[in-house]
Design an enzyme around this catalytic site. Structure first.
Site, short mmCIF file in Angstrom:
data_model
loop_
_atom_site.label_atom_id
_atom_site.label_comp_id
_atom_site.label_asym_id
_atom_site.label_seq_id
_atom_site.Cartn_x
_atom_site.Cartn_y
_atom_site.Cartn_z
N PRO A 88 2.35 0.40 6.84
CA PRO A 88 2.07 -0.95 7.59
C PRO A 88 1.98 -2.15 6.49
O PRO A 88 2.06 -1.95 4.95
CB PRO A 88 0.05 -0.49 7.96
CG PRO A 88 -0.56 0.47 6.44
CD PRO A 88 0.71 0.93 6.76
N ASN A 89 2.56 -3.51 7.63
CA ASN A 89 2.68 -4.50 6.74
C ASN A 89 3.96 -4.23 6.31
O ASN A 89 4.22 -5.69 5.13
CB ASN A 89 1.33 -4.98 5.71
CG ASN A 89 0.38 -5.48 6.93
OD1 ASN A 89 -0.13 -5.91 8.38
ND2 ASN A 89 -0.84 -4.48 6.39
N ARG A 145 6.69 -12.01 3.02
CA ARG A 145 5.56 -12.89 3.24
C ARG A 145 4.87 -12.93 1.32
O ARG A 145 5.76 -11.82 1.39
CB ARG A 145 4.77 -12.31 4.21
CG ARG A 145 4.44 -13.22 5.85
CD ARG A 145 3.78 -14.67 5.74
NE ARG A 145 3.60 -15.25 7.36
CZ ARG A 145 4.48 -15.41 7.72
NH1 ARG A 145 6.16 -15.42 7.39
NH2 ARG A 145 4.72 -15.65 9.14
N TYR A 184 5.22 -8.80 -4.04
CA TYR A 184 6.41 -7.80 -3.52
C TYR A 184 7.36 -8.45 -2.99
O TYR A 184 8.30 -7.55 -2.93
CB TYR A 184 5.41 -7.58 -1.66
CG TYR A 184 4.16 -7.65 -1.64
CD1 TYR A 184 4.00 -6.37 -2.13
CD2 TYR A 184 2.79 -8.19 -1.15
CE1 TYR A 184 2.57 -5.42 -1.80
CE2 TYR A 184 2.07 -7.53 -1.05
CZ TYR A 184 1.97 -6.38 -1.37
OH TYR A 184 0.27 -5.71 -1.30
N ASN A 194 5.53 4.85 0.59
CA ASN A 194 4.61 3.73 0.41
C ASN A 194 4.18 3.86 1.30
O ASN A 194 4.13 3.23 2.57
CB ASN A 194 5.01 2.66 -0.16
CG ASN A 194 3.92 1.53 -0.21
OD1 ASN A 194 3.36 1.85 -0.05
ND2 ASN A 194 5.32 0.12 -0.55
N ALA A 208 -2.05 0.69 2.76
CA ALA A 208 -3.18 -0.02 2.25
C ALA A 208 -3.31 2.65 3.14
O ALA A 208 -4.67 2.32 2.38
CB ALA A 208 -3.84 -0.73 3.36
N GLU A 238 5.24 9.20 -4.18
CA GLU A 238 4.30 7.99 -3.82
C GLU A 238 5.01 6.51 -4.67
O GLU A 238 5.08 6.45 -5.51
CB GLU A 238 3.57 8.49 -3.88
CG GLU A 238 2.27 7.43 -3.26
CD GLU A 238 1.18 7.51 -3.55
OE1 GLU A 238 0.52 8.68 -4.43
OE2 GLU A 238 -0.13 6.42 -4.25
N HIS A 240 4.77 2.58 -4.86
CA HIS A 240 4.08 1.16 -4.89
C HIS A 240 4.75 0.32 -5.44
O HIS A 240 4.84 0.33 -6.33
CB HIS A 240 2.68 1.20 -5.20
CG HIS A 240 1.75 2.20 -4.93
ND1 HIS A 240 1.12 2.06 -3.07
CD2 HIS A 240 1.10 3.51 -4.79
CE1 HIS A 240 0.87 2.87 -2.58
NE2 HIS A 240 0.76 3.77 -3.81
N ARG A 250 -5.32 -4.24 -9.70
CA ARG A 250 -5.78 -4.80 -8.42
C ARG A 250 -6.90 -4.40 -8.31
O ARG A 250 -7.61 -3.82 -9.08
CB ARG A 250 -4.23 -5.33 -7.33
CG ARG A 250 -3.18 -5.84 -7.91
CD ARG A 250 -1.98 -5.49 -6.50
NE ARG A 250 -2.33 -6.31 -5.85
CZ ARG A 250 -1.67 -5.69 -4.78
NH1 ARG A 250 -1.13 -5.04 -4.16
NH2 ARG A 250 -2.05 -7.05 -3.19
O1 CA2 Z 1 2.07 -2.09 -3.78
C1 CA2 Z 1 1.98 -1.83 -2.53
O2 CA2 Z 1 3.76 -0.98 -2.29
C2 CA2 Z 1 1.30 -1.64 -1.32
O3 CA2 Z 1 1.37 -0.43 -1.13
C3 CA2 Z 1 1.33 -2.56 -0.87
C4 CA2 Z 1 0.33 -2.79 0.50
C5 CA2 Z 1 -0.72 -2.43 -0.28
O4 CA2 Z 1 -2.00 -2.05 0.91
C6 CA2 Z 1 -1.05 -0.81 -1.41
O5 CA2 Z 1 -2.75 -1.53 -2.17
C7 CA2 Z 1 -0.07 -1.57 -2.37
C8 CA2 Z 1 0.67 -4.04 0.81
C9 CA2 Z 1 1.71 -3.78 2.20
C10 CA2 Z 1 1.64 -5.30 2.32
O6 CA2 Z 1 2.69 -5.42 2.04
C11 CA2 Z 1 3.09 -6.82 2.31
C12 CA2 Z 1 4.74 -7.65 2.29
C13 CA2 Z 1 4.66 -8.82 2.45
C14 CA2 Z 1 3.65 -9.41 2.96
C15 CA2 Z 1 2.77 -9.30 3.09
C16 CA2 Z 1 2.20 -7.70 3.02
#
Ligand code: CA2
Length: 139
Positions: free
Chosen positions: A10-11, A18, A23, A72, A75, A96, A98, A105
């Protein structure tokens, strides 16, 4: 030819659009092209979904025929026993990844339900983590 699937949860479809300070500023679609150039000997596939069940269905679909999963789960990493169970149910090994250093964090990002079901975990190295995971499966 080895078959490897990258799964983003997700996301992660918002990568490059964003929150660039956390990221990065590259879209995953662009980076995927770089990966295909770096690993021409690998049949690379990419799947992204914001839905837990769709991620599980994809793991089931390819989890007995592919050589590796680079996962990946976003969340869901920190919440999903169901994805952990899917990883245990299939024979294809997973790594896995990240992008951010989850250990630097919030505390809720420090625990992963998935880490015990995968070969290894790469955190905090940005998009390069995906590259390193593919390298692991191909060497
Ligand atoms: O660091 C990572 O790759 C995470 O898997 C990213 C997740 C976060 O919930 C994990 O704790 C760590 C969140 C992905 C959100 O991705 C975005 C990318 C661009 C803009 C906003 C969110």
């Amino acid at each position: 030819m080895k078959k490897i699937l990258i799964i983003n949860g997700p996301n992660l479809n918002l990568l490059g659009k964003r929150e660039p300070t956390i990221y990065g500023s590259q879209t995953f679609e662009d980076y995927f092209q770089t990966l295909q150039q770096l690993f021409p000997e690998v049949e690379l596939h990419y799947f992204q979904s914001n839905h837990e069940g769709a991620l599980i269905d994809k793991i089931h679909e390819i989890g007995f025929t592919f050589d590796g999963i680079v996962l990946n789960a976003g969340a869901y990493t920190h919440t999903s026993i169901a994805i952990a169970d899917a990883l245990s149910a299939v024979t294809t090994p997973a790594v896995e990844v990240h992008i951010s250093n989850v250990h630097a964090r919030e505390a809720f990002r420090h625990h992963s339900y998935l880490s015990s079901r995968v070969k290894g975990v790469i955190v905090g190295l940005g998009l390069k983590g995906y590259e390193l995971a593919i390298w692991y499966f191909t060497n």
